[in-house]
Scaffold this active site. Structure first.
Site, PDB file in Angstrom:
ATOM      1  CD  GLU A 250       7.056  -5.501  -1.760  1.00  9.89           C
ATOM      2  OE1 GLU A 250       7.594  -4.676  -2.203  1.00  9.89           O
ATOM      3  OE2 GLU A 250       7.763  -6.516  -1.519  1.00  9.89           O
TER       4      GLU A 250
ATOM      5  CD  GLU B  30       2.559   5.655  -5.546  1.00  8.77           C
ATOM      6  OE1 GLU B  30       2.151   5.728  -4.276  1.00  8.77           O
ATOM      7  OE2 GLU B  30       2.895   4.657  -6.080  1.00  8.77           O
TER       8      GLU B  30
ATOM      9  CB  CYS C 170       3.380  -0.268  -6.784  1.00  4.55           C
ATOM     10  SG  CYS C 170       3.767  -2.069  -7.334  1.00  4.55           S
TER      11      CYS C 170
ATOM     12  CB  VAL D  74      -0.868   2.972   5.224  1.00  6.52           C
ATOM     13  CG1 VAL D  74      -1.474   1.759   5.898  1.00  6.52           C
ATOM     14  CG2 VAL D  74      -2.033   4.143   5.022  1.00  6.52           C
ATOM     15  N   GLY D  75       2.468   2.462   5.207  1.00  6.90           N
ATOM     16  CA  GLY D  75       3.392   1.472   5.841  1.00  6.90           C
ATOM     17  C   GLY D  75       4.316   1.827   6.802  1.00  6.90           C
TER      18      GLY D  75
ATOM     19  N   GLY E 112       1.000  -1.065  -0.078  1.00  2.96           N
ATOM     20  CA  GLY E 112      -0.020  -0.017   0.007  1.00  2.96           C
ATOM     21  C   GLY E 112       0.910   1.310  -0.033  1.00  2.96           C
ATOM     22  CB  SER E 113       0.197   4.663   0.678  1.00  6.77           C
ATOM     23  OG  SER E 113      -0.448   4.552   1.897  1.00  6.77           O
ATOM     24  CB  THR E 114       5.225   5.781   1.361  1.00  4.18           C
ATOM     25  OG1 THR E 114       5.765   5.040   0.191  1.00  4.18           O
ATOM     26  CG2 THR E 114       6.370   5.894   2.623  1.00  4.18           C
TER      27      THR E 114
HETATM   28  P1  NAD Z   1      -3.282   2.363   1.347  1.00  5.10           P
HETATM   29  O1  NAD Z   1      -2.027   2.317   1.938  1.00  5.10           O
HETATM   30  O2  NAD Z   1      -4.272   3.539   1.641  1.00  5.10           O
HETATM   31  O3  NAD Z   1      -4.387   1.013   1.661  1.00  5.10           O
HETATM   32  C1  NAD Z   1      -3.719  -0.230   1.636  1.00  5.10           C
HETATM   33  C2  NAD Z   1      -4.290  -1.155   2.416  1.00  5.10           C
HETATM   34  O4  NAD Z   1      -3.930  -0.785   3.724  1.00  5.10           O
HETATM   35  C3  NAD Z   1      -5.994  -1.134   2.519  1.00  5.10           C
HETATM   36  O5  NAD Z   1      -6.358  -2.541   2.852  1.00  5.10           O
HETATM   37  C4  NAD Z   1      -6.298  -0.183   3.579  1.00  5.10           C
HETATM   38  O6  NAD Z   1      -7.432  -0.498   4.314  1.00  5.10           O
HETATM   39  C5  NAD Z   1      -5.057  -0.502   4.784  1.00  5.10           C
HETATM   40  N1  NAD Z   1      -5.016   0.443   5.531  1.00  5.10           N
HETATM   41  C6  NAD Z   1      -5.230   2.005   5.532  1.00  5.10           C
HETATM   42  N2  NAD Z   1      -4.914   2.568   6.768  1.00  5.10           N
HETATM   43  C7  NAD Z   1      -4.396   1.637   7.576  1.00  5.10           C
HETATM   44  C8  NAD Z   1      -4.098   1.753   8.695  1.00  5.10           C
HETATM   45  N3  NAD Z   1      -3.916   2.965   9.432  1.00  5.10           N
HETATM   46  N4  NAD Z   1      -3.553   0.654   9.401  1.00  5.10           N
HETATM   47  C9  NAD Z   1      -3.618  -0.492   8.833  1.00  5.10           C
HETATM   48  N5  NAD Z   1      -4.067  -0.737   7.626  1.00  5.10           N
HETATM   49  C10 NAD Z   1      -4.453   0.465   6.652  1.00  5.10           C
HETATM   50  O7  NAD Z   1      -3.055   2.174  -0.285  1.00  5.10           O
HETATM   51  P2  NAD Z   1      -4.129   2.243  -1.238  1.00  5.10           P
HETATM   52  O8  NAD Z   1      -4.287   3.600  -1.860  1.00  5.10           O
HETATM   53  O9  NAD Z   1      -4.806   1.147  -1.179  1.00  5.10           O
HETATM   54  O10 NAD Z   1      -3.257   1.547  -2.500  1.00  5.10           O
HETATM   55  C11 NAD Z   1      -2.290   2.243  -3.401  1.00  5.10           C
HETATM   56  C12 NAD Z   1      -0.931   2.462  -2.896  1.00  5.10           C
HETATM   57  O11 NAD Z   1      -0.384   1.201  -2.790  1.00  5.10           O
HETATM   58  C13 NAD Z   1       0.117   3.126  -3.717  1.00  5.10           C
HETATM   59  O12 NAD Z   1       0.914   4.162  -2.931  1.00  5.10           O
HETATM   60  C14 NAD Z   1       0.811   2.223  -4.509  1.00  5.10           C
HETATM   61  O13 NAD Z   1       2.111   2.693  -4.809  1.00  5.10           O
HETATM   62  C15 NAD Z   1       0.973   1.109  -3.399  1.00  5.10           C
HETATM   63  N6  NAD Z   1       1.334  -0.448  -3.921  1.00  5.10           N
HETATM   64  C16 NAD Z   1       2.534  -0.838  -3.950  1.00  5.10           C
HETATM   65  C17 NAD Z   1       2.661  -2.024  -4.506  1.00  5.10           C
HETATM   66  C18 NAD Z   1       3.933  -2.578  -4.433  1.00  5.10           C
HETATM   67  O14 NAD Z   1       4.420  -3.943  -4.684  1.00  5.10           O
HETATM   68  N7  NAD Z   1       5.114  -1.930  -3.988  1.00  5.10           N
HETATM   69  C19 NAD Z   1       1.770  -2.523  -5.030  1.00  5.10           C
HETATM   70  C20 NAD Z   1       0.392  -1.886  -5.313  1.00  5.10           C
HETATM   71  C21 NAD Z   1       0.248  -0.662  -4.611  1.00  5.10           C
END
Ligand code: NAD
Length: 500
Positions: free
Chosen positions: A273, A404, A307, A255-256, A251-253
């Site tokens: 990731e 991004e 991503c 949240v990561g 997901g996003s940096t």
């Molecule tokens: P996001 O970070 O908003 O959400 C990803 C997941 O995390 C969702 O299931 C969401 O519900 C959960 N989440 C959100 N806040 C949270 C928290 N506080 N605690 C725990 N979980 C939480 O990202 P998104 O908008 O769903 O996806 C887009 C992002 O994902 C982009 O930044 C993209 O670059 C990244 N991405 C990376 C890869 C990779 O392999 N590096 C692949 C696909 C997407």
């Protein structure tokens, strides 16, 4: 047939007209959320609600983690041989393939993606990845090590074992809902872990179906649980749960970072990731037409919601004008439409919220002085469609170059000296992927080691293989999905030292 009719026809095919409200999948059963609250699942092509899924909270997460832990500690799970897990994963891969029509229709309904991409990537490549990971279940190994222990008396035998880390929490995004879920679930199960999966609140439907197929494949209830809901509630509760021994997140940096902190508080292992702002470097010995088509695939595939999308294109001056005009030509020739329209080459973004975010980036770039070559607006009045967009005159300090977008928006910038291209490519907080376009072997070999990226392609972009690890450096993450590295990341290394 209009967009709405196409979606309604497929709603019937996947059973959502009959059963619109879905529960979590906990301990092998469909369970309503404890709070009784649900969230809509919206088709972004029509903005029609196609289903409802639980708005879970910590109570549901606790139940799912307890189920996964009970299963992990059960004698039945411990007595499974690696060959048993291999067989069940293999069966799961064939079930995914035999449900390709249903799973790909669900992906298109919930995320808008082209049906062909859902079939090829989420279902086809996803099933193949499960098969690849099935093979690893029987190939994990420790080492027998020669030692230098000098304690007199006994002889010493030393070796390592790989053991499953325990209960895994998997949190995944909406762009490739089934494929990325499988990138976490398959290696975790291959390694002997049990799993609680939290899909994105936008795209829960294929994850729920996957859990049912896992039962059909022979996995015991509790081996794969799915809890739906928002990140700040269900996701945060899962990341912070003390019984989770590993969190695997895509997901996003931002949240990561939160998830990494939560994992460290419990000393849980983690893989992150995260986002990217991946550069393409095109040298002037490259074929301009191939580079322009490659750049188009790099940024417009799945509407740029990838991503590793190639959002920053650096082209050597000699072929710059040609690449710009050919990239614009490809962008303008793409047929935009519903994911269910077989003619469509480019579909909607995942949601209105995301479309508004992408449009704000485009408007911001224009306000900062970048020049639009093509695109720059919505494709239709209804639905979440944004035209493929290309900017020139983008300065390194502009937000469109630094942040991004996660949409179909590229900047294309000329360079004279290759050193400048490498410097600009590395001038980013992110370091997920990069590509180099050239026919000069020596130029390529000199550039590849200098790029700050977890993945580098040459004369290609966005090409993945199950055996090749995927992950980033810098703000793009920590650890790797795919390949041997992924399955090993779901194990602990135990050292054994025996006096004989
Ligand atoms: P996001 O970070 O908003 O959400 C990803 C997941 O995390 C969702 O299931 C969401 O519900 C959960 N989440 C959100 N806040 C949270 C928290 N506080 N605690 C725990 N979980 C939480 O990202 P998104 O908008 O769903 O996806 C887009 C992002 O994902 C982009 O930044 C993209 O670059 C990244 N991405 C990376 C890869 C990779 O392999 N590096 C692949 C696909 C997407």
């Amino acid at each position: 047939m209009n967009l709405r009719d196409l979606s309604i026809e497929h709603l019937g095919q996947v059973g959502l007209l009959a059963q619109r409200r879905r529960g979590n999948h906990i301990d092998g059963r469909e369970e309503a959320p404890v709070s009784g609250s649900y969230l809509p699942v919206v088709d972004p092509a029509t903005e029609m609600t196609v289903a409802e899924a639980p708005d879970s909270d910590a109570a549901d997460v606790n139940a799912a983690v307890a189920s996964a832990r009970r299963t992990f500690e059960s004698a039945a799970w411990k007595s499974l041989r690696p060959a048993d897990r291999e067989r069940m994963l293999y069966t799961l891969s064939t079930l995914i393939e035999s449900h390709a029509d249903e799973l790909s229709a669900l992906e298109t309904l919930q995320s808008g993606k082209l049906r062909g991409i859902a079939r090829m990537v989420d279902v086809g490549a996803g099933a193949e990845f499960v098969r690849y990971m099935a093979g690893w279940a029987t190939k994990l190994e420790g080492q027998t090590l020669d030692n230098s222990i000098g304690i007199p008396g006994p002889q010493w035998v030393t070796y390592t074992r790989r053991e499953p880390v325990g209960v895994v929490g998997a949190i995944v995004p909406w762009n490739f809902p089934l494929a990325i879920a499988l990138w976490k679930v398959a290696p975790a199960l291959a390694a002997g872990c049990t799993v609680v999966l939290k899909p994105s609140e936008e795209t829960p439907l294929t994850a729920l179906r996957l859990a049912e197929l896992a039962i059909e494949a022979g996995f015991p209830p509790g081996a794969l649980n799915v809890v739906c809901g928002r990140g700040a509630t269900a996701g945060a509760a899962l990341a912070a749960h003390p019984d989770i021994r590993k969190i695997s997140f895509t997901g996003s940096t931002g949240v990561g970072r939160l998830i990494g902190h939560a994992a460290v508080d419990n000393m849980a292992r983690f893989t992150l990731e995260l986002g990217g702002k991946s550069p393409l470097i095109v040298l002037d010995d490259a074929d301009p037409a191939a580079a322009a088509q490659g750049a188009a695939n790099g940024i417009f595939f799945h509407q740029g919601q990838v991503c590793t999308a190639g959002s920053r294109v650096y082209v050597q001056r000699g072929i710059f004008d040609k690449v710009v005009s050919q990239l614009a030509q490809v962008a303008e020739g793409l047929h935009i439409g519903s994911g269910f329209d077989p003619q469509a080459q480019f579909g909607p973004l995942v949601s209105r919220r995301h479309m508004d975010r992408v449009m704000a980036h485009i408007d911001g770039a224009v306000a900062e002085g970048a020049t639009l070559v093509t695109g720059g607006g919505r494709a239709f009045d209804g639905g979440c469609f944004v035209k493929p967009t290309v900017f020139v005159d983008a300065k390194p300090s502009m937000r469109i170059v630094r942040e991004e977008v996660f949409g179909p928006v590229a900047t294309i910038v000329p360079f004279d000296d290759v050193e400048d291209a490498i410097r600009m490519a590395n001038d980013s907080a992110y370091g997920l992927a990069a590509s180099v376009w050239s026919n000069s072997l020596s130029a390529v070999h000199r550039i590849v080691p200098r790029l700050q990226a977890g993945v580098v392609w040459v004369n290609a972009h966005n090409v993945l293989d199950n055996a090749l690890p995927l992950g980033g450096v810098k703000q793009s993450g920590y650890g790797r999905d795919l390949g041997r590295a992924a399955v090993e990341s779901f194990t602990e290394l135990k050292s054994v030292c025996m006096a004989v």
